[in-house]
Design a protein around this motif. Structure first.
Motif, PDB file in Angstrom:
ATOM      1  N   VAL A  58       0.938  -1.256   0.122  1.00 40.99           N
ATOM      2  CA  VAL A  58      -0.074  -0.062   0.148  1.00 40.99           C
ATOM      3  C   VAL A  58       0.894   1.232   0.130  1.00 40.99           C
ATOM      4  O   VAL A  58       0.535   2.527  -0.738  1.00 40.99           O
ATOM      5  N   GLU A  59       2.016   1.235   0.776  1.00 36.89           N
ATOM      6  CA  GLU A  59       2.722   2.414   0.763  1.00 36.89           C
ATOM      7  C   GLU A  59       3.404   2.777  -0.589  1.00 36.89           C
ATOM      8  O   GLU A  59       3.923   3.931  -0.607  1.00 36.89           O
ATOM      9  N   ASP A  60       3.530   2.032  -1.409  1.00 40.09           N
ATOM     10  CA  ASP A  60       4.166   2.067  -2.903  1.00 40.09           C
ATOM     11  C   ASP A  60       3.282   3.008  -3.662  1.00 40.09           C
ATOM     12  O   ASP A  60       3.580   3.764  -4.624  1.00 40.09           O
ATOM     13  N   ASN A  61       2.105   2.994  -3.410  1.00 43.16           N
ATOM     14  CA  ASN A  61       0.811   3.856  -3.868  1.00 43.16           C
ATOM     15  C   ASN A  61       1.487   5.515  -3.706  1.00 43.16           C
ATOM     16  O   ASN A  61       1.498   6.382  -4.480  1.00 43.16           O
ATOM     17  N   ARG A  62       1.604   5.652  -2.335  1.00 41.58           N
ATOM     18  CA  ARG A  62       2.063   7.004  -1.766  1.00 41.58           C
ATOM     19  C   ARG A  62       3.445   7.258  -2.292  1.00 41.58           C
ATOM     20  O   ARG A  62       3.620   8.622  -2.743  1.00 41.58           O
ATOM     21  N   TRP A  63       4.301   6.093  -2.511  1.00 43.47           N
ATOM     22  CA  TRP A  63       5.659   6.507  -2.975  1.00 43.47           C
ATOM     23  C   TRP A  63       5.430   7.318  -4.673  1.00 43.47           C
ATOM     24  O   TRP A  63       6.432   8.272  -4.783  1.00 43.47           O
ATOM     25  N   ILE A  64       4.684   6.559  -5.433  1.00 40.74           N
ATOM     26  CA  ILE A  64       4.471   7.346  -6.683  1.00 40.74           C
ATOM     27  C   ILE A  64       3.766   8.761  -6.663  1.00 40.74           C
ATOM     28  O   ILE A  64       4.095   9.588  -7.300  1.00 40.74           O
ATOM     29  N   VAL A  78      -2.742   4.991 -11.502  1.00 42.30           N
ATOM     30  CA  VAL A  78      -3.651   3.882 -11.032  1.00 42.30           C
ATOM     31  C   VAL A  78      -3.123   3.049 -10.014  1.00 42.30           C
ATOM     32  O   VAL A  78      -1.871   2.503 -10.201  1.00 42.30           O
ATOM     33  N   GLY A  79      -3.755   2.884  -8.823  1.00 38.78           N
ATOM     34  CA  GLY A  79      -3.032   2.344  -7.750  1.00 38.78           C
ATOM     35  C   GLY A  79      -3.389   1.082  -7.698  1.00 38.78           C
ATOM     36  O   GLY A  79      -4.095   0.376  -8.581  1.00 38.78           O
ATOM     37  N   ASN A  80      -2.640   0.378  -6.538  1.00 37.68           N
ATOM     38  CA  ASN A  80      -2.898  -0.902  -6.157  1.00 37.68           C
ATOM     39  C   ASN A  80      -3.413  -1.392  -4.981  1.00 37.68           C
ATOM     40  O   ASN A  80      -2.536  -0.952  -3.942  1.00 37.68           O
ATOM     41  N   LEU A  81      -4.567  -1.682  -4.812  1.00 39.37           N
ATOM     42  CA  LEU A  81      -5.134  -1.783  -3.324  1.00 39.37           C
ATOM     43  C   LEU A  81      -6.042  -3.140  -3.467  1.00 39.37           C
ATOM     44  O   LEU A  81      -6.322  -3.698  -4.264  1.00 39.37           O
ATOM     45  N   ASP A  90     -10.664   3.292   3.695  1.00 40.68           N
ATOM     46  CA  ASP A  90      -9.967   4.011   4.479  1.00 40.68           C
ATOM     47  C   ASP A  90      -8.563   4.404   3.377  1.00 40.68           C
ATOM     48  O   ASP A  90      -8.536   5.651   3.257  1.00 40.68           O
ATOM     49  N   GLN A  91      -8.411   3.293   2.777  1.00 35.35           N
ATOM     50  CA  GLN A  91      -7.043   3.508   2.163  1.00 35.35           C
ATOM     51  C   GLN A  91      -7.426   4.388   0.958  1.00 35.35           C
ATOM     52  O   GLN A  91      -6.947   5.418   0.411  1.00 35.35           O
ATOM     53  N   LEU A  92      -8.658   4.044   0.171  1.00 35.69           N
ATOM     54  CA  LEU A  92      -9.139   4.662  -0.998  1.00 35.69           C
ATOM     55  C   LEU A  92      -9.479   5.888  -0.750  1.00 35.69           C
ATOM     56  O   LEU A  92      -9.131   6.896  -1.474  1.00 35.69           O
ATOM     57  N   ALA A  93     -10.057   6.303   0.325  1.00 34.15           N
ATOM     58  CA  ALA A  93     -10.298   7.594   0.754  1.00 34.15           C
ATOM     59  C   ALA A  93      -9.350   8.650   0.800  1.00 34.15           C
ATOM     60  O   ALA A  93      -9.205   9.611   0.331  1.00 34.15           O
ATOM     61  N   SER A  94      -8.217   7.855   1.434  1.00 34.04           N
ATOM     62  CA  SER A  94      -7.100   8.551   1.639  1.00 34.04           C
ATOM     63  C   SER A  94      -6.245   9.063   0.329  1.00 34.04           C
ATOM     64  O   SER A  94      -5.843  10.056   0.107  1.00 34.04           O
ATOM     65  N   LEU A  95      -6.187   7.958  -0.429  1.00 35.87           N
ATOM     66  CA  LEU A  95      -5.323   8.133  -1.669  1.00 35.87           C
ATOM     67  C   LEU A  95      -6.156   9.030  -2.656  1.00 35.87           C
ATOM     68  O   LEU A  95      -5.339   9.738  -3.516  1.00 35.87           O
ATOM     69  N   SER A  96      -7.223   8.939  -2.753  1.00 32.63           N
ATOM     70  CA  SER A  96      -8.141   9.641  -3.846  1.00 32.63           C
ATOM     71  C   SER A  96      -8.335  11.198  -3.391  1.00 32.63           C
ATOM     72  O   SER A  96      -8.525  11.876  -4.205  1.00 32.63           O
ATOM     73  N   GLY A  97      -7.804  11.396  -2.167  1.00 33.52           N
ATOM     74  CA  GLY A  97      -7.606  13.012  -1.823  1.00 33.52           C
ATOM     75  C   GLY A  97      -6.728  13.535  -2.834  1.00 33.52           C
ATOM     76  O   GLY A  97      -6.546  14.856  -2.957  1.00 33.52           O
TER      77      GLY A  97
END
Length: 280
Positions: A58-64, A78-81, A90-97
């Protein structure tokens, strides 16, 4: 303008390494960053890319997304969850911000069947105006049909011409039938990518004529509004260099006309991903 909608960036030499690619892949197991991609893509006229996350961490989404803060060439991500994770919402809500986050990708095993819990989580994508990439084979096209039918507001992007084996002849009839079935749903797009990787002849032929029967069926069935150019770089280098990977579809669509080139090489990607115009 050319938007390449499928690239991967990663760095195996970060402290925790990466779960993909494997160490024994001599071609891919190296540091792959935007400057490396631009060195091969910009000379071919590429003006931006949508990155697809291959890592399951999950943290690699934030890295990109952090990488994209200083790299305007990245116009979408395009993320990987894991949709089965208790933390998915929660992850989707955080990243889609982050407005660069444009959706997620699911794999064959994740959509072999479409359970009610999975369906409800895909609804979240539609509700937040995000997209769904599907890395599937023809055997999972029935799942794509079910999702597309039940969630008409969810934009679905099929990856790598659905992995049809390419042999220079008429493609697999099951693939053709499946493509017809999924084409009934206007929210489904398909990436013109993975051509050299799925070529049966090795090394992959560089001539358009070898891929033309497959491209003909894609064009005839999905048409001008639902095909999207993508390179799958750097994975595509297992089959050919970047120049060849782009030239094959460019040559094909140029022969059809200027509208086809514009639609396939950037306009359809804008419709599918709603990627951002970043100042470069």
């Amino acid at each position: 303008m050319i938007i390449d909608t499928h690239t991967h960036f990663y760095d195996p030499y970060r402290p925790d390494g990466v779960p993909w690619p494997p160490r024994d892949d001599a071609l891919l197991y190296r540091r792959v960053l935007p400057e490396d991609y631009k060195a091969v893509a910009v000379p071919e006229g590429v003006t931006g890319t949508v990155v697809v996350e291959a890592s399951e961490w999950v943290e690699d989404n934030r890295w990109i997304l952090d990488l994209a803060e200083t790299e305007p060439f990245i116009v979408g991500f395009v993320g990987n969850l894991d949709p089965e994770s208790d933390d998915f919402e929660d992850q989707l809500a955080s990243l889609s911000g982050n407005p660069l986050f444009r959706g997620i990708r699911l794999h064959r095993n994740e959509v072999q069947t479409v359970s009610d819990p999975l369906y409800s989580r895909l609804e979240l994508l539609a509700q937040t105006d995000l997209s769904l990439d599907l890395l599937i084979d023809v055997e999972q096209l029935h799942s794509a049909v079910r999702i597309a039918e039940g969630l008409p507001d969810l934009r679905i992007v099929l990856n790598h011409v659905i992995h049809v084996p390419i042999d220079g002849k008429t493609p697999d009839p099951d693939w053709i039938d499946g493509l017809h079935n999924v084409s009934r749903y206007p929210n489904v797009y398909c990436k013109v990518s993975g051509l050299v990787e799925t070529a049966i002849r090795k090394p992959a032929p560089p001539e358009l004529i070898y891929y033309a029967p497959t491209l003909d069926h894609l064009w005839e069935i999905l048409g001008v509004d639902r095909l999207i150019y993508a390179s799958n770089w750097p994975v595509c280098e297992h089959g050919a260099d970047y120049t060849t990977v782009q030239r094959i579809p460019m040559e094909y669509f140029k022969a059809i006309g200027e509208e086809a080139v514009e639609k396939v090489f950037w306009r359809n990607a804008k419709a599918a991903y709603k990627w951002l115009d970043q100042e470069q």
